[in-house]
Design a protein around this motif. Structure first.
Motif, PDB file in Angstrom:
ATOM      1  N   ILE A 226       1.004  -1.276   0.036  1.00 44.24           N
ATOM      2  CA  ILE A 226      -0.141   0.016   0.034  1.00 44.24           C
ATOM      3  C   ILE A 226       0.731   1.261   0.044  1.00 44.24           C
ATOM      4  CG2 ILE A 226      -1.739   1.290   1.362  1.00 44.24           C
ATOM      5  CD1 ILE A 226      -3.036  -1.227  -0.132  1.00 44.24           C
ATOM      6  N   ALA A 227       1.776   1.255   0.844  1.00 44.23           N
ATOM      7  CA  ALA A 227       2.881   2.376   0.747  1.00 44.23           C
ATOM      8  C   ALA A 227       3.380   2.566  -0.480  1.00 44.23           C
ATOM      9  CB  ALA A 227       3.896   2.106   1.844  1.00 44.23           C
ATOM     10  N   GLU A 228       3.716   1.582  -0.934  1.00 43.26           N
ATOM     11  CA  GLU A 228       4.270   1.678  -2.433  1.00 43.26           C
ATOM     12  C   GLU A 228       3.491   2.393  -3.557  1.00 43.26           C
ATOM     13  OE1 GLU A 228       6.786  -0.824  -5.982  1.00 43.26           O
ATOM     14  OE2 GLU A 228       5.854  -1.839  -4.084  1.00 43.26           O
ATOM     15  N   ALA A 229       2.315   1.761  -3.598  1.00 44.12           N
ATOM     16  CA  ALA A 229       1.225   2.496  -4.310  1.00 44.12           C
ATOM     17  C   ALA A 229       0.971   4.050  -4.080  1.00 44.12           C
ATOM     18  CB  ALA A 229       0.000   1.698  -4.276  1.00 44.12           C
ATOM     19  N   LEU A 249       3.404  -2.188   8.288  1.00 45.18           N
ATOM     20  CA  LEU A 249       4.572  -1.450   7.585  1.00 45.18           C
ATOM     21  C   LEU A 249       5.975  -1.757   8.064  1.00 45.18           C
ATOM     22  CD1 LEU A 249       4.800   0.791   5.412  1.00 45.18           C
ATOM     23  CD2 LEU A 249       4.909   2.556   7.517  1.00 45.18           C
ATOM     24  N   GLY A 250       6.667  -2.153   7.168  1.00 46.68           N
ATOM     25  CA  GLY A 250       8.335  -2.299   7.290  1.00 46.68           C
ATOM     26  C   GLY A 250       9.159  -1.556   6.709  1.00 46.68           C
ATOM     27  N   ASP A 251      10.352  -1.546   6.558  1.00 44.75           N
ATOM     28  CA  ASP A 251      11.374  -1.034   5.820  1.00 44.75           C
ATOM     29  C   ASP A 251      11.422  -0.867   4.331  1.00 44.75           C
ATOM     30  OD1 ASP A 251      12.508  -0.549   8.367  1.00 44.75           O
ATOM     31  OD2 ASP A 251      14.470  -1.195   7.861  1.00 44.75           O
ATOM     32  N   MET A 252      10.657  -1.877   3.734  1.00 49.07           N
ATOM     33  CA  MET A 252      10.673  -1.936   2.284  1.00 49.07           C
ATOM     34  C   MET A 252       9.516  -1.063   2.021  1.00 49.07           C
ATOM     35  SD  MET A 252       9.470  -5.332   0.065  1.00 49.07           S
ATOM     36  CE  MET A 252       7.660  -5.292   0.455  1.00 49.07           C
ATOM     37  N   GLY A 253       8.597  -1.040   2.839  1.00 45.75           N
ATOM     38  CA  GLY A 253       7.363  -0.150   2.561  1.00 45.75           C
ATOM     39  C   GLY A 253       7.827   1.461   2.700  1.00 45.75           C
ATOM     40  N   ALA A 254       8.551   1.725   3.603  1.00 40.62           N
ATOM     41  CA  ALA A 254       9.097   2.993   4.080  1.00 40.62           C
ATOM     42  C   ALA A 254       9.951   3.494   2.935  1.00 40.62           C
ATOM     43  CB  ALA A 254       9.738   3.135   5.307  1.00 40.62           C
ATOM     44  N   VAL A 255      10.930   2.676   2.462  1.00 38.38           N
ATOM     45  CA  VAL A 255      11.987   3.062   1.438  1.00 38.38           C
ATOM     46  C   VAL A 255      11.259   3.588   0.094  1.00 38.38           C
ATOM     47  CG1 VAL A 255      13.388   2.153  -0.228  1.00 38.38           C
ATOM     48  CG2 VAL A 255      13.669   1.475   2.174  1.00 38.38           C
ATOM     49  N   ALA A 256       9.870   2.640  -0.217  1.00 38.98           N
ATOM     50  CA  ALA A 256       9.299   3.005  -1.499  1.00 38.98           C
ATOM     51  C   ALA A 256       8.515   4.507  -1.167  1.00 38.98           C
ATOM     52  CB  ALA A 256       8.251   2.277  -1.605  1.00 38.98           C
ATOM     53  N   LEU A 257       8.212   4.589   0.130  1.00 35.36           N
ATOM     54  CA  LEU A 257       7.166   6.040   0.421  1.00 35.36           C
ATOM     55  C   LEU A 257       8.334   7.137   0.265  1.00 35.36           C
ATOM     56  CD1 LEU A 257       4.410   6.594   1.201  1.00 35.36           C
ATOM     57  CD2 LEU A 257       5.239   6.374   3.567  1.00 35.36           C
ATOM     58  N   HIS A 274       3.869  -0.301  13.781  1.00 32.03           N
ATOM     59  CA  HIS A 274       4.712  -0.407  12.433  1.00 32.03           C
ATOM     60  C   HIS A 274       5.723  -1.441  12.839  1.00 32.03           C
ATOM     61  CE1 HIS A 274       7.998   1.683  14.251  1.00 32.03           C
ATOM     62  NE2 HIS A 274       7.057   2.789  14.726  1.00 32.03           N
ATOM     63  N   TYR A 275       6.539  -1.807  11.858  1.00 33.88           N
ATOM     64  CA  TYR A 275       7.569  -2.802  11.973  1.00 33.88           C
ATOM     65  C   TYR A 275       8.968  -2.210  11.548  1.00 33.88           C
ATOM     66  CZ  TYR A 275       4.104  -6.350  13.437  1.00 33.88           C
ATOM     67  OH  TYR A 275       3.156  -6.901  13.943  1.00 33.88           O
ATOM     68  N   LEU A 276       8.999  -0.838  11.756  1.00 31.59           N
ATOM     69  CA  LEU A 276      10.325  -0.238  10.875  1.00 31.59           C
ATOM     70  C   LEU A 276      11.486  -0.384  12.065  1.00 31.59           C
ATOM     71  CD1 LEU A 276       8.467   3.009  10.424  1.00 31.59           C
ATOM     72  CD2 LEU A 276       9.150   1.331   8.616  1.00 31.59           C
ATOM     73  N   SER A 277      12.743  -0.591  11.349  1.00 34.48           N
ATOM     74  CA  SER A 277      13.952  -0.542  12.196  1.00 34.48           C
ATOM     75  C   SER A 277      14.327   0.810  12.610  1.00 34.48           C
ATOM     76  CB  SER A 277      14.958  -1.131  11.220  1.00 34.48           C
ATOM     77  OG  SER A 277      15.365  -0.010  10.146  1.00 34.48           O
ATOM     78  N   GLU A 278      14.984   0.793  13.752  1.00 36.01           N
ATOM     79  CA  GLU A 278      15.478   2.115  14.407  1.00 36.01           C
ATOM     80  C   GLU A 278      15.995   3.114  13.159  1.00 36.01           C
ATOM     81  OE1 GLU A 278      17.559   1.936  17.969  1.00 36.01           O
ATOM     82  OE2 GLU A 278      16.364   0.699  19.072  1.00 36.01           O
TER      83      GLU A 278
END
Length: 319
Positions: A226-229, A249-257, A274-278
């Protein structure tokens, strides 16, 4: 997380529980509150059911002045859908002539778990109430929302543990020129969610929602996709608030965003649950906070090991 409390306000009005018969609680002015009409989901003996409560409400309150209405529970909501209630509301449109806000299914987990609430096609309500500005629905089971046109609707929220692709496509394809705020809880496939980002394409293009300022695509098990879209969606350029919270949401989605179109014009970006790294959290703040974007992030969720090295993420609200 489950739904643990009832609505306290609707479209700026405090929720007032329509009292039981014979009560001594004074009634407020009809236009001053959001009237909550709720029956027992597990009815016992001579308790009033929802239609009886609604009839008494129509006979007691000057409904021409009512602006906001909350439908709480109804008998056996876990197996009886909302179609009879929708029909009763449609039949009263000549009485509720000033209605601007409506929420259907204000139930906690003690009343009925969100994914057990049986809904129905709610779109005939929009035809019956052309002046409606806010519509909320809780529960995705049996919910139908074919594409509609409505000139006045400004706020639409659908809360679910799992939203069907047909509902997502119907909402995304609706012509809602006044819509300012859209909130969809997409949910998880464990409770009926089967949409893909492509189902949101008409919405993300923004053509049918020219007034949209807040877009919340929440509680999704495919939050990265969803974040990528969203990252390349034309509608984002005119948004003020983007909400991708409650999901996986993880790092992959955040990178796309962050790698998509600029987000520095936003007033807020909600990434809670979320499931984001620090490192990624720090990067998001470093790129957006200096531009005045209010970034909402709580402590990262922890993936669970299902054995064999398979890690699993959970949405905030499922059952």
């Amino acid at each position: 997380m489950t739904i643990g409390s009832h609505l306290e306000e609707l479209r700026g009005l405090p929720v007032f529980e329509f009292p039981e018969p014979g009560g001594t609680v004074p009634l407020p002015e009809p236009e001053a509150v959001a009237w909550r009409l709720s029956g027992p989901t597990y009815r016992d003996g001579d308790e009033e059911d929802w239609p009886e409560i609604f009839d008494r409400f129509l006979a007691t309150v000057d409904t021409r002045r009512v602006r906001s209405l909350v439908v709480g529970g109804w008998e056996d909501a876990y197996e009886t859908d909302s179609s009879a209630i929708v029909a009763r509301l449609i039949g009263a449109n000549n009485r509720l002539t000033g209605l601007e806000a409506l929420f259907i299914g204000d139930m906690t987990f003690e009343d009925c778990e969100i994914s057990w609430i049986q809904q129905s096609d709610v779109t005939p309500l929009l035809a019956a109430y052309p002046g409606l500005r806010s519509l909320g629905v809780r529960g995705g089971s049996n919910l139908a929302f074919p594409p509609v046109s409505h000139a006045s609707l400004e706020h639409l929220v659908v809360e679910s543990g799992g939203l069907g692709a047909d509902v997502v496509r119907g909402i995304a394809g609706s012509d809602l020129p006044a819509l300012k705020d859209l909130e969809l809880w997409l949910g998880t496939d464990q409770y009926g969610a089967d949409s893909v980002p492509g189902d949101l394409a008409p919405l993300l293009a923004g053509t049918h929602v020219p007034a949209l300022r807040r877009l919340a695509l929440r509680n999704s098990v495919i939050q990265d996709e969803i974040a990528e879209a969203v990252s390349g969606a034309p509608v984002v350029a005119r948004l003020e608030h983007v909400d991708l919270s409650m999901g996986t949401l993880g790092d992959m989605g955040a990178v796309a965003l962050l790698g998509g179109q600029p987000l520095t014009h936003l007033a807020s970006l909600d990434l809670s649950h979320h499931y984001l790294s620090e490192e990624m959290q720090e990067r998001i703040l470093a790129e957006l906070a200096p531009h005045g974007v209010k970034v909402l992030m709580d402590e990262a969720q922890e993936e669970e090991d299902w054995g064999g090295g398979e890690m699993h993420r959970y949405v905030s609200v499922g059952e």
